[in-house]
Design an enzyme around this catalytic site. Sequence first.
Site, PDB file in Angstrom:
ATOM      1  CE  LYS A  13      38.161  45.486  36.596  1.00  0.00           C
ATOM      2  NZ  LYS A  13      39.386  45.129  35.448  1.00  0.00           N
ATOM      3  NE  ARG A  88      33.741  46.516  31.420  1.00  0.00           N
ATOM      4  CZ  ARG A  88      34.379  45.463  31.715  1.00  0.00           C
ATOM      5  NH1 ARG A  88      33.392  44.721  30.618  1.00  0.00           N
ATOM      6  NH2 ARG A  88      34.293  44.501  32.655  1.00  0.00           N
ATOM      7  NE  ARG A 127      39.417  36.213  33.733  1.00  0.00           N
ATOM      8  CZ  ARG A 127      38.689  37.328  33.958  1.00  0.00           C
ATOM      9  NH1 ARG A 127      38.398  37.562  35.295  1.00  0.00           N
ATOM     10  NH2 ARG A 127      38.859  37.493  33.046  1.00  0.00           N
ATOM     11  NE  ARG A 133      35.953  34.385  32.753  1.00  0.00           N
ATOM     12  CZ  ARG A 133      36.324  35.258  33.113  1.00  0.00           C
ATOM     13  NH1 ARG A 133      36.527  35.952  34.602  1.00  0.00           N
ATOM     14  NH2 ARG A 133      35.434  36.736  32.680  1.00  0.00           N
ATOM     15  NE  ARG A 144      37.530  40.285  28.289  1.00  0.00           N
ATOM     16  CZ  ARG A 144      37.758  39.755  29.414  1.00  0.00           C
ATOM     17  NH1 ARG A 144      38.626  38.723  29.667  1.00  0.00           N
ATOM     18  NH2 ARG A 144      37.553  40.572  30.588  1.00  0.00           N
TER      19      ARG A 144
END
Length: 188
Positions: A13, A88, A127, A133, A144
């Site tokens: 996204k 969301r 990622r 992260r 998630r």
Amino acid sequence: MRLVLLGPPGAGKGTQAARLATELDVPAISTGDIFRANVSEGTELGRTAQSYMDEGEYVPDEVTNAMVRERLMAEDATDGFLLDGYPRTPAQVEELDRMLAAAGAELDAVVQLTVDTEEVVKRLAQRASEQHRSDDGEEVQRHRLEVYEKQTAPLVDLYDRRGKLCAVDGLGKVPEVTGRILAVLGRG
């Protein structure tokens, strides 16, 4: 054009939002980026958001809604925007509807990026490694995805019933996916 991008974490996204914002000449508004900016600046909101993000949970609606409302009132979003990471939940959809109605506007489309779950897990792991992260560890990733399925996936049905949903295959080279999105929006 007023758009929402939907899809699980790792669907691409953010990448597509940046490309589409340029193509459509609208600002890309990412709640994730806003949260991370607050975290890096050490704001109170950032500390609150970080505690939820580290657990793979969503930041509470009241905080997120206020942030999005303020951002949509900015001058650059008057004639259009692309929302990445919002809404969301069904409650956030209702709040977005109220925000848009107050401005005499409505969404043009909701683009759902569809991807294979294993591909998403692979992308998130990559990622996490590249960007260091804390919200992309393996356990947090799986959680998630579960949270997404429970809370966000129902939005797909809601927007489909409204005739706003455009499902797009999110796998492939980035320019190919962008092309597919622009085509379903009648801009390709």
